[in-house]
Motif scaffolding. Structure first.
Motif, PDB file in Angstrom:
ATOM      1  N   PHE A  50      23.426  31.840 -69.601  1.00  0.00           N
ATOM      2  CA  PHE A  50      24.709  31.376 -69.050  1.00  0.00           C
ATOM      3  C   PHE A  50      25.406  30.406 -69.998  1.00  0.00           C
ATOM      4  O   PHE A  50      26.631  30.384 -70.096  1.00  0.00           O
ATOM      5  N   LEU A  51      24.615  29.609 -70.706  1.00  0.00           N
ATOM      6  CA  LEU A  51      25.175  28.665 -71.678  1.00  0.00           C
ATOM      7  C   LEU A  51      25.849  29.431 -72.822  1.00  0.00           C
ATOM      8  O   LEU A  51      26.983  29.107 -73.232  1.00  0.00           O
ATOM      9  N   VAL A  52      25.164  30.448 -73.313  1.00  0.00           N
ATOM     10  CA  VAL A  52      25.724  31.291 -74.377  1.00  0.00           C
ATOM     11  C   VAL A  52      26.989  31.998 -73.874  1.00  0.00           C
ATOM     12  O   VAL A  52      27.982  32.113 -74.592  1.00  0.00           O
ATOM     13  N   TYR A  53      26.944  32.435 -72.609  1.00  0.00           N
ATOM     14  CA  TYR A  53      28.111  33.098 -72.020  1.00  0.00           C
ATOM     15  C   TYR A  53      29.317  32.158 -71.977  1.00  0.00           C
ATOM     16  O   TYR A  53      30.453  32.556 -72.270  1.00  0.00           O
ATOM     17  N   ALA A  54      29.070  30.871 -71.620  1.00  0.00           N
ATOM     18  CA  ALA A  54      30.173  29.896 -71.579  1.00  0.00           C
ATOM     19  C   ALA A  54      30.776  29.683 -72.968  1.00  0.00           C
ATOM     20  O   ALA A  54      31.991  29.510 -73.114  1.00  0.00           O
ATOM     21  N   LEU A  55      29.920  29.737 -73.998  1.00  0.00           N
ATOM     22  CA  LEU A  55      30.389  29.483 -75.365  1.00  0.00           C
ATOM     23  C   LEU A  55      31.096  30.698 -75.977  1.00  0.00           C
ATOM     24  O   LEU A  55      32.080  30.554 -76.700  1.00  0.00           O
TER      25      LEU A  55
ATOM     26  N   ARG B 132      33.254  20.915 -75.338  1.00  0.00           N
ATOM     27  CA  ARG B 132      33.852  21.080 -74.003  1.00  0.00           C
ATOM     28  C   ARG B 132      32.784  21.452 -72.967  1.00  0.00           C
ATOM     29  O   ARG B 132      32.762  20.909 -71.866  1.00  0.00           O
ATOM     30  N   VAL B 133      31.885  22.356 -73.341  1.00  0.00           N
ATOM     31  CA  VAL B 133      30.847  22.811 -72.398  1.00  0.00           C
ATOM     32  C   VAL B 133      29.896  21.666 -72.048  1.00  0.00           C
ATOM     33  O   VAL B 133      29.598  21.416 -70.877  1.00  0.00           O
ATOM     34  N   VAL B 134      29.430  20.946 -73.084  1.00  0.00           N
ATOM     35  CA  VAL B 134      28.473  19.859 -72.847  1.00  0.00           C
ATOM     36  C   VAL B 134      29.122  18.738 -72.032  1.00  0.00           C
ATOM     37  O   VAL B 134      28.499  18.174 -71.124  1.00  0.00           O
ATOM     38  N   THR B 135      30.369  18.431 -72.341  1.00  0.00           N
ATOM     39  CA  THR B 135      31.084  17.396 -71.578  1.00  0.00           C
ATOM     40  C   THR B 135      31.169  17.795 -70.104  1.00  0.00           C
ATOM     41  O   THR B 135      30.912  16.986 -69.211  1.00  0.00           O
TER      42      THR B 135
END
Length: 462
Positions: free
Chosen positions: A20-25, A43-46
């Motif tokens: 899911f993390l890779v998908y967000a990126l 942006r994702v980590v924030t």
């Protein structure tokens, strides 16, 4: 968070979170409905570390407030001999009936699972002494494993604790915890009735007898030795439903009350070291739950920032067309796949985030939609190809993991049908239901489950 989750819950949840993390990126490179604008790492980590839908979301908050207290309650109960009480109590009630050892396994697993909330842990705890008894009485390995697995998973559907996932549901839906417990009672009881009906019919079909009375504990003796340990459960129900106290205060007072009650008899008395050990064990257990909840925050946050949950809901509805039944079936399949190989709490959070909105869009009440997802998230523990509870039981019974998984599905069949029943008739969840109507619905549902059990076992009088 990912590494902690891998160590405590196995690799499945961490791998799913990374996907899911890779998908967000990299969503901008995805095809069709999966494509989104894509976000950079910053942006994702924030988002994941500052938004309420990220790592520090509802589930971690609930783990740090409600769940930790009920884990302490469970550990204190274990230390003062509650497991032995449940086992002896179940033996005294059902041990002498046809298929007695299997009924004992279901009751003991259900009672412990209700407080413990970790299906696999309950399987290992109760299965170590109930599975050999079932095998000795004539049940095959796979069926013996399935009995313990289905009983343990069902404990999380049974009030008054519901294995802690119910706290997250209540918080998510913004409803009172005791209202949620009332809604859960009838389906949970009917689920267990379905299992017990099948056990009874199989025992009759195989010509089994119960455990001889001289080998069973006497109810009077059990209640004399351990009966006072039922008081904390009664006290908890009173505190949750009638005292007007918050859930946190109710849990706190119940823990104190349990420690005091345990001192009443020598065989349940707790030393200061026992209490300390219970607190240490609680802290360790809470870490594994909280980390799983934090890891789920990565999935929930990724779904939120990318709009994946909404896309999935729309996709489920479009595949199901205008048919509610088809939509329910696709929602069930989604929940099963998402819950595969995951502990129960993360499983519920993920399925409710992704699948429940589809049902809400069709006009189904939010509580009903969440309960539908909750049931199938729990049953992912029983369904092959990855069925953690069934596989754990198969390991103890010495049976085939896959065959034990399918035997569990067969044994829990009523549970797979119940969510459809309460979607089509919300009276089963006691939503604004008069008492007479509630009794009628409960009775007719029980008759239906009895007939399902008859069909599955292929037996009634012959």
């Amino acid at each position: 968070v990912l590494e902690c989750s891998r160590r405590l819950s196995g690799p499945a949840l961490s791998i799913l979170s990374v996907i899911f993390l890779v998908y967000a990126l990299f969503g901008r490179y995805m095809p069709g409905i999966f494509m989104h604008r894509g976000y950079n790492w910053h942006r994702v980590v924030t988002y994941l570390t500052t938004d309420i839908y990220g790592i520090y979301g509802t589930s971690v908050k609930v783990a740090a407030t409600y769940i930790v207290l009920f884990i302490i309650f469970g550990e204190v109960m274990n230390k003062c001999g509650m497991g032995q009480f449940f086992n002896d109590f179940a033996n005294a009630i059902a041990g002498g009936t046809k298929g007695g050892p299997a009924k004992v396994a279901v009751v003991a697993s259900g009672l412990l699972g209700m407080i413990n909330g970790a299906a696999v842990a309950v399987v290992v705890t109760t299965g170590s002494f109930t599975i050999p008894l079932m095998k000795k009485s004539g049940y095959e390995d796979e069926f013996a494993g399935a009995v313990v697995a289905t009983g343990s998973v069902g404990g999380q559907l049974m009030p008054p604790v519901m294995g802690a996932a119910a706290f997250i549901m209540a918080d998510t839906l913004g409803m009172k915890y005791n209202e949620l417990l009332l809604s859960a009672i009838i389906p949970a009881v009917i689920y267990y009735m379905g299992i017990l009906f099948q056990i009874q019919m199989r025992a009759e079909k195989m010509g089994m007898q119960g455990t001889p009375k001289d080998q069973l504990p006497k109810m009077s003796q059990v209640m004399k030795e351990y009966g006072h340990l039922a008081l904390p459960i009664i006290f908890l129900v009173y505190m949750l439903f009638f005292s007007g106290k918050t859930v946190i205060m109710a849990a706190f007072y119940t823990i104190v009350f349990t420690i005091i009650v345990a001192q009443c008899r020598k065989n349940t008395r707790m030393t200061f070291q026992d209490i300390l050990d219970a607190m240490v064990a609680s802290a360790k257990s809470t870490v594994s739950v909280a980390i799983a909840c934090a890891c789920v925050g990565i999935i929930v946050g990724s779904c939120s920032i990318t709009g994946f949950a909404l896309n999935m809901a729309n996709t489920i509805i479009s595949i199901g067309g205008k048919s509610l039944m088809f939509t329910l079936v696709f929602t069930m399949i989604t929940c099963m796949i998402l819950g595969m190989g995951l502990p129960s709490i993360p499983s519920y959070i993920i399925t409710s985030t992704i699948a429940a909105p589809a049902l809400v869009q069709l006009g189904i009440p939010a509580l009903v939609a969440h309960m539908f997802c909750f049931y199938f998230a729990m049953f992912a523990n029983l369904t092959p190809p990855v069925a953690l509870a069934a596989f754990a039981a198969a390991g103890i019974a010495g049976g085939s993991p896959m065959k034990t998984g399918w035997a569990s599905v067969k044994l829990a069949l009523a549970g797979f049908i119940l969510p459809y029943m309460f979607v089509y008739n919300t009276d089963l969840l006691l939503l604004d239901t008069p008492l007479a109507k509630a009794i009628q619905v409960a009775v007719t549902a029980a008759v239906g489950v009895f007939l399902i059990s008859t069909a599955v076992e292929g037996f009634r009088f012959t």
